[in-house]
Design an enzyme around this catalytic site. Structure first.
Site, PDB file in Angstrom:
ATOM      1  CG  PHE A 103      -1.946   1.014   1.262  1.00 55.73           C
ATOM      2  CD1 PHE A 103      -3.134   0.834   0.559  1.00 55.73           C
ATOM      3  CD2 PHE A 103      -1.780   2.186   1.979  1.00 55.73           C
ATOM      4  CE1 PHE A 103      -4.121   1.805   0.577  1.00 55.73           C
ATOM      5  CE2 PHE A 103      -2.766   3.156   2.000  1.00 55.73           C
ATOM      6  CZ  PHE A 103      -3.945   2.968   1.301  1.00 55.73           C
ATOM      7  CG  ASP A 172      -0.781  -2.191   7.441  1.00 60.20           C
ATOM      8  OD1 ASP A 172      -1.930  -2.462   7.829  1.00 60.20           O
ATOM      9  OD2 ASP A 172      -0.467  -1.095   6.943  1.00 60.20           O
ATOM     10  CE1 TYR A 197      -9.718   3.855   6.561  1.00 55.75           C
ATOM     11  CE2 TYR A 197      -8.669   4.900   8.443  1.00 55.75           C
ATOM     12  CZ  TYR A 197      -8.640   4.515   7.115  1.00 55.75           C
ATOM     13  OH  TYR A 197      -7.547   4.799   6.354  1.00 55.75           O
ATOM     14  CE  LYS A 198      -8.324   0.618   4.935  1.00 58.55           C
ATOM     15  NZ  LYS A 198      -6.916   0.437   4.654  1.00 58.55           N
ATOM     16  NE  ARG A 346     -10.216  -1.922  -3.020  1.00 53.25           N
ATOM     17  CZ  ARG A 346      -9.623  -1.304  -1.997  1.00 53.25           C
ATOM     18  NH1 ARG A 346      -8.455  -1.733  -1.556  1.00 53.25           N
ATOM     19  NH2 ARG A 346     -10.167  -0.253  -1.443  1.00 53.25           N
TER      20      ARG A 346
HETATM   21  C1  LIG Z   1      -6.189   1.539   4.689  1.00 48.96           C
HETATM   22  C2  LIG Z   1      -4.736   1.322   4.825  1.00 48.96           C
HETATM   23  C3  LIG Z   1      -3.952   2.305   5.431  1.00 48.96           C
HETATM   24  C4  LIG Z   1      -4.570   3.585   5.897  1.00 48.96           C
HETATM   25  O1  LIG Z   1      -3.693   4.465   6.470  1.00 48.96           O
HETATM   26  P1  LIG Z   1      -4.240   5.840   7.084  1.00 48.96           P
HETATM   27  O2  LIG Z   1      -3.131   6.352   7.880  1.00 48.96           O
HETATM   28  O3  LIG Z   1      -5.482   5.521   7.846  1.00 48.96           O
HETATM   29  O4  LIG Z   1      -4.600   6.732   5.938  1.00 48.96           O
HETATM   30  C5  LIG Z   1      -2.597   2.038   5.577  1.00 48.96           C
HETATM   31  N1  LIG Z   1      -2.053   0.883   5.140  1.00 48.96           N
HETATM   32  C6  LIG Z   1      -2.800  -0.077   4.538  1.00 48.96           C
HETATM   33  C7  LIG Z   1      -2.166  -1.341   4.093  1.00 48.96           C
HETATM   34  C8  LIG Z   1      -4.155   0.126   4.360  1.00 48.96           C
HETATM   35  O5  LIG Z   1      -4.897  -0.800   3.771  1.00 48.96           O
END
Ligand SMILES: *Cc1c(COP(=O)(O)O)cnc(C)c1O
Length: 387
Positions: A103, A172, A197-198, A346
């Site tokens: 990501f 992560d 938040y997911k 997706r």
């Molecule tokens: C959603 C997600 C993030 C989100 O990071 P924020 O700091 O909340 O913007 C980070 N890493 C991964 C792998 C994600 O899927």
């Protein structure tokens, strides 16, 4: 179309819906806690202890015994803090191994830390991760479920391989938490970060969590040494002395409003059987893939996610040359997925609330809109900032 179609939400892997009761909880927080108690709320309403209380509840979702998980800033910032701390656990080693296609925020943080601290980054395809770990590897920093393909890395095997070479792992769990059973303690993971938040449904920008294995807590030195991570903040000491517990991961005053919404979400997770949740997730993605093979592939879609459910998270990505227009037209038809570069539709399947009937109906609607050519409408060609 006459009435607006019922919404089928297949984007809970990006932003989960509000938990039942969250509206009332937030309203009552403002009136009965913030306004009624003001500064007294830190102790009177337990705000002070929320980062660790919620952390322990999140710990139950990731296979962590109490005392090792804390709620703090965003995933990005927590990842920064943990990765710098991880490098310091392995002085003399300078390599960070990650996955190519990780990501973007993870990659930006990894690269930024490498340049700030004189480390080197090796970004490799998933099947080369284990062979890339060597005696110079300090940290293996990976996202468990790939945000694009939904490919699931083998956490236990990679963690063991890293340990065999003396490296530490930082996982992560953004696309894993709340979608499957996880075993951080059992798998001897060193450090982890995750988004709430997911699939957890904590609300837009809800605070992220950090996991630090018990064996590392007393020596872990994270780089943002603020007063809330001090052993005794109100001693007002000018000399930093970290809290001996997981609270050392804190830096400044935590977002109580963010934690209140997250707490309401966590109330809905008590007692959820995570093995059954994962089984449900597999059922949903298997059904979607079977229908995609039968009805969407003939329309120009191609499956990008792994076919073997063991290698898959709770989302499915399909490539199509008109992917952006398809997602826009699907949203107009009530099927909410999202678009990711390059040319990917997706769809996230939240086992907590999505149903097989929704999967069937979503595929029906996508087939119809592509057959009608809705996805080619000019209105759907303009890219928005958030896709
Ligand atoms: C959603 C997600 C993030 C989100 O990071 P924020 O700091 O909340 O913007 C980070 N890493 C991964 C792998 C994600 O899927």
């Amino acid at each position: 179309m006459s009435a607006a179609p019922t919404r089928i939400y297949l984007d809970g892997n990006s932003l989960g819906p509000p938990a039942p009761g969250v509206k009332e909880r937030l309203a009552s927080f403002v009136t009965d806690e913030w306004d009624a108690s003001l500064i007294g709320g830190w102790m009177g309403h337990g705000w002070w202890d929320m980062p660790t209380k919620l952390g322990d509840r999140l710990g139950a979702l990731v296979g962590a015994a109490p005392g090792q998980v804390i709620v703090a800033e965003s995933t990005t910032v927590v990842l920064y803090k943990l990765l710098v701390a991880a490098l310091k656990l392995r002085p003399g080693r300078s390599w960070i191994v990650t996955e190519e296609g990780n990501f973007p925020t993870d990659r930006h943080i990894i690269d930024g830390i490498a340049s700030q601290f004189g480390a080197e980054v090796e970004a490799v395809p998933a099947d080369q991760i284990i062979s890339s770990i060597c005696d110079g590897t300090a940290v293996v920093c990976l996202t468990h479920i790939n945000y694009r393909s939904g490919f699931r890395l083998d956490m236990a095997a990679i963690t063991a391989a890293a340990h065999a070479k003396g490296a530490v792992v930082l996982w992560d769990l953004s696309h894993s938490t709340g979608a499957m059973d996880l075993y951080l303690d059992r798998d001897q993971v060193d450090l982890a970060v995750g988004c709430t938040y997911k699939f957890v449904n904590g609300g837009p920008g809800a605070p992220a969590f950090a996991y630090v294995a018990e064996r590392h807590i007393s020596t872990l030195a994270q780089p943002i040494t603020g007063w809330i991570g001090h052993v005794d903040p109100f001693s007002m000491s000018e000399v930093f002395e970290p809290d001996p517990t997981i609270r050392r991961m804190l830096s400044g005053t935590p977002s109580v409003l963010g934690m209140v919404a997250l707490e309401a979400a966590l109330d809905t997770w008590d007692g959820v059987d995570l093995v059954a949740l994962r089984a449900r997730s597999v059922e949903l993605t298997e059904r979607f893939i079977a229908l995609a093979d039968e009805r969407l592939v003939p329309l120009g879609f191609e499956l990008v996610s792994p076919r073997n459910p063991d290698d898959r998270g709770s989302q499915v990505a399909l490539r199509h040359e008109h992917a952006y227009g398809i997602i826009q037209a699907a949203i107009a038809a009530g099927v909410v997925g999202d678009y990711r570069e390059p040319q990917l539709c997706r769809f996230g399947f939240a086992p907590k609330y999505n149903t097989i009937a929704e999967v069937d109906e979503a595929v029906d609607r996508i087939v119809s809109l592509v057959e009608r050519g809705d996805h080619l409408l000019a209105a759907y060609a303009v890219k928005k900032k958030v896709t």
